[in-house]
Design a protein around this motif. Sequence first.
Motif, PDB file in Angstrom:
ATOM      1  N   ALA A 137     -12.735  -7.779  -4.767  1.00 22.05           N
ATOM      2  CA  ALA A 137     -14.034  -7.290  -3.834  1.00 22.05           C
ATOM      3  C   ALA A 137     -13.528  -6.927  -2.446  1.00 22.05           C
ATOM      4  O   ALA A 137     -12.407  -6.693  -2.212  1.00 22.05           O
ATOM      5  CB  ALA A 137     -14.644  -8.773  -3.648  1.00 22.05           C
ATOM      6  N   PRO A 138     -14.332  -6.290  -1.605  1.00 20.52           N
ATOM      7  CA  PRO A 138     -13.870  -5.821  -0.508  1.00 20.52           C
ATOM      8  C   PRO A 138     -13.197  -7.134   0.209  1.00 20.52           C
ATOM      9  O   PRO A 138     -13.629  -8.121   0.228  1.00 20.52           O
ATOM     10  CB  PRO A 138     -15.513  -5.687   0.475  1.00 20.52           C
ATOM     11  CG  PRO A 138     -16.189  -5.312  -0.700  1.00 20.52           C
ATOM     12  CD  PRO A 138     -15.820  -6.064  -1.838  1.00 20.52           C
ATOM     13  N   GLY A 139     -12.248  -6.356   0.828  1.00 17.84           N
ATOM     14  CA  GLY A 139     -11.353  -7.365   1.623  1.00 17.84           C
ATOM     15  C   GLY A 139     -10.180  -8.186   0.772  1.00 17.84           C
ATOM     16  O   GLY A 139      -9.439  -8.722   1.441  1.00 17.84           O
ATOM     17  N   ALA A 140     -10.237  -7.852  -0.347  1.00 18.02           N
ATOM     18  CA  ALA A 140      -9.123  -8.394  -1.249  1.00 18.02           C
ATOM     19  C   ALA A 140      -7.694  -7.997  -0.694  1.00 18.02           C
ATOM     20  O   ALA A 140      -7.573  -6.737  -0.126  1.00 18.02           O
ATOM     21  CB  ALA A 140      -9.153  -8.024  -2.767  1.00 18.02           C
ATOM     22  N   SER A 141      -6.819  -8.978  -0.563  1.00 14.66           N
ATOM     23  CA  SER A 141      -5.370  -8.296  -0.457  1.00 14.66           C
ATOM     24  C   SER A 141      -4.738  -8.185  -1.887  1.00 14.66           C
ATOM     25  O   SER A 141      -4.990  -8.744  -2.867  1.00 14.66           O
ATOM     26  CB  SER A 141      -4.804  -9.515   0.345  1.00 14.66           C
ATOM     27  OG  SER A 141      -4.523 -10.809  -0.289  1.00 14.66           O
ATOM     28  N   ILE A 142      -3.603  -7.400  -1.636  1.00 15.29           N
ATOM     29  CA  ILE A 142      -2.567  -7.237  -2.892  1.00 15.29           C
ATOM     30  C   ILE A 142      -1.249  -7.019  -2.362  1.00 15.29           C
ATOM     31  O   ILE A 142      -0.841  -6.615  -1.353  1.00 15.29           O
ATOM     32  CB  ILE A 142      -3.242  -5.809  -3.776  1.00 15.29           C
ATOM     33  CG1 ILE A 142      -2.614  -5.849  -4.734  1.00 15.29           C
ATOM     34  CG2 ILE A 142      -2.910  -4.472  -2.533  1.00 15.29           C
ATOM     35  CD1 ILE A 142      -3.140  -4.765  -5.798  1.00 15.29           C
ATOM     36  N   ASP A 143      -0.402  -7.543  -3.352  1.00 13.90           N
ATOM     37  CA  ASP A 143       0.890  -7.402  -3.024  1.00 13.90           C
ATOM     38  C   ASP A 143       1.463  -6.281  -3.574  1.00 13.90           C
ATOM     39  O   ASP A 143       1.530  -6.467  -4.904  1.00 13.90           O
ATOM     40  CB  ASP A 143       1.746  -8.514  -3.383  1.00 13.90           C
ATOM     41  CG  ASP A 143       1.278  -9.880  -2.758  1.00 13.90           C
ATOM     42  OD1 ASP A 143       1.031  -9.749  -1.516  1.00 13.90           O
ATOM     43  OD2 ASP A 143       1.441 -11.205  -3.206  1.00 13.90           O
ATOM     44  N   ILE A 144       2.090  -5.396  -3.157  1.00 16.72           N
ATOM     45  CA  ILE A 144       2.642  -4.016  -3.644  1.00 16.72           C
ATOM     46  C   ILE A 144       4.062  -4.056  -3.655  1.00 16.72           C
ATOM     47  O   ILE A 144       4.826  -4.429  -2.848  1.00 16.72           O
ATOM     48  CB  ILE A 144       2.186  -2.915  -2.779  1.00 16.72           C
ATOM     49  CG1 ILE A 144       0.605  -2.899  -2.433  1.00 16.72           C
ATOM     50  CG2 ILE A 144       2.462  -1.490  -3.548  1.00 16.72           C
ATOM     51  CD1 ILE A 144       0.335  -1.998  -1.194  1.00 16.72           C
ATOM     52  N   PRO A 145       4.681  -4.012  -5.039  1.00 20.37           N
ATOM     53  CA  PRO A 145       6.003  -4.105  -5.294  1.00 20.37           C
ATOM     54  C   PRO A 145       6.853  -2.885  -4.751  1.00 20.37           C
ATOM     55  O   PRO A 145       6.293  -1.719  -4.924  1.00 20.37           O
ATOM     56  CB  PRO A 145       6.191  -4.272  -6.724  1.00 20.37           C
ATOM     57  CG  PRO A 145       4.975  -3.464  -7.176  1.00 20.37           C
ATOM     58  CD  PRO A 145       3.994  -3.703  -6.321  1.00 20.37           C
ATOM     59  N   LEU A 146       7.898  -3.113  -4.225  1.00 18.73           N
ATOM     60  CA  LEU A 146       8.780  -1.974  -3.693  1.00 18.73           C
ATOM     61  C   LEU A 146      10.220  -1.859  -4.379  1.00 18.73           C
ATOM     62  O   LEU A 146      10.683  -3.092  -4.807  1.00 18.73           O
ATOM     63  CB  LEU A 146       8.901  -2.003  -2.296  1.00 18.73           C
ATOM     64  CG  LEU A 146       7.957  -1.714  -1.304  1.00 18.73           C
ATOM     65  CD1 LEU A 146       8.201  -2.261  -0.150  1.00 18.73           C
ATOM     66  CD2 LEU A 146       7.314  -0.454  -1.438  1.00 18.73           C
ATOM     67  N   ALA A 147      10.786  -0.685  -4.882  1.00 19.34           N
ATOM     68  CA  ALA A 147      11.984  -0.632  -5.418  1.00 19.34           C
ATOM     69  C   ALA A 147      12.720   0.468  -4.992  1.00 19.34           C
ATOM     70  O   ALA A 147      12.226   1.453  -4.459  1.00 19.34           O
ATOM     71  CB  ALA A 147      11.933  -0.801  -6.914  1.00 19.34           C
ATOM     72  N   HIS A 148      13.917   0.702  -5.074  1.00 22.13           N
ATOM     73  CA  HIS A 148      14.496   1.910  -4.475  1.00 22.13           C
ATOM     74  C   HIS A 148      14.225   3.163  -5.351  1.00 22.13           C
ATOM     75  O   HIS A 148      14.048   3.162  -6.725  1.00 22.13           O
ATOM     76  CB  HIS A 148      16.369   1.794  -4.905  1.00 22.13           C
ATOM     77  CG  HIS A 148      17.184   2.771  -4.197  1.00 22.13           C
ATOM     78  ND1 HIS A 148      17.032   4.328  -4.640  1.00 22.13           N
ATOM     79  CD2 HIS A 148      17.768   2.640  -2.927  1.00 22.13           C
ATOM     80  CE1 HIS A 148      17.837   4.765  -3.780  1.00 22.13           C
ATOM     81  NE2 HIS A 148      18.203   3.886  -2.788  1.00 22.13           N
TER      82      HIS A 148
END
Length: 205
Positions: A137-148
């Motif tokens: 929904a609007p305002g939802a947060s998300i954890d975005i993975p990072l890698a080399h």
Amino acid sequence: MPTVPSSAPDFAGYRIRKWYAQVEETLANETGVPADGEPVRKVVIAAAVANPYAGTFSADLSRLIDRSDELGAEVGRRLRATIGDLPVLSYGKACLVGAAGEYEHGNALLTQFAADPVRQAIGGGKAWVPSTGKVGAPGASIDIPLAHKNALYVRAHYDTVTASFTDSPRADEILVIWAFATRGRLHARLGGLAADDVVGDDGLS
């Protein structure tokens, strides 16, 4: 009478309501130890895109995929406008799909067609881009993975950036999200493959 907003595409066949840019700079680790070198700078670039398949099922998602390279190129341009000439060593991607859409609709904007111009904007990338997504929904947060960007198994560059987007995604929108970092974690000390030892290609996606 009030004017009804146009739903016609306004960028490369897409209707984009809003662009987002989020920047953070970490100067010390969680226990307060100053950075071992440059700070970690993380950038999130995202777009709230109208979902042409909202409320429907379609086996053909070409309306999202076919020109996603132009969307990727714009992400790269906006990244460079935000971060300048700083190096980008890690990347990741994500989608947040409004409630009238499918997770698959978001993934359609994150294929190699979209990723290749992003790689070009950061000076290349050999490794596949870590990815995640969900319906939200609007305002939802998300954890975005990072890698080399050149080798998935560089342990010091495993990281995450969290983002949320105030009024997005609306039910008939997709948030397409890209994240970048200028280095690995501060004081990473778990061993494993070092970035300087990277050779070869982990494949693309």
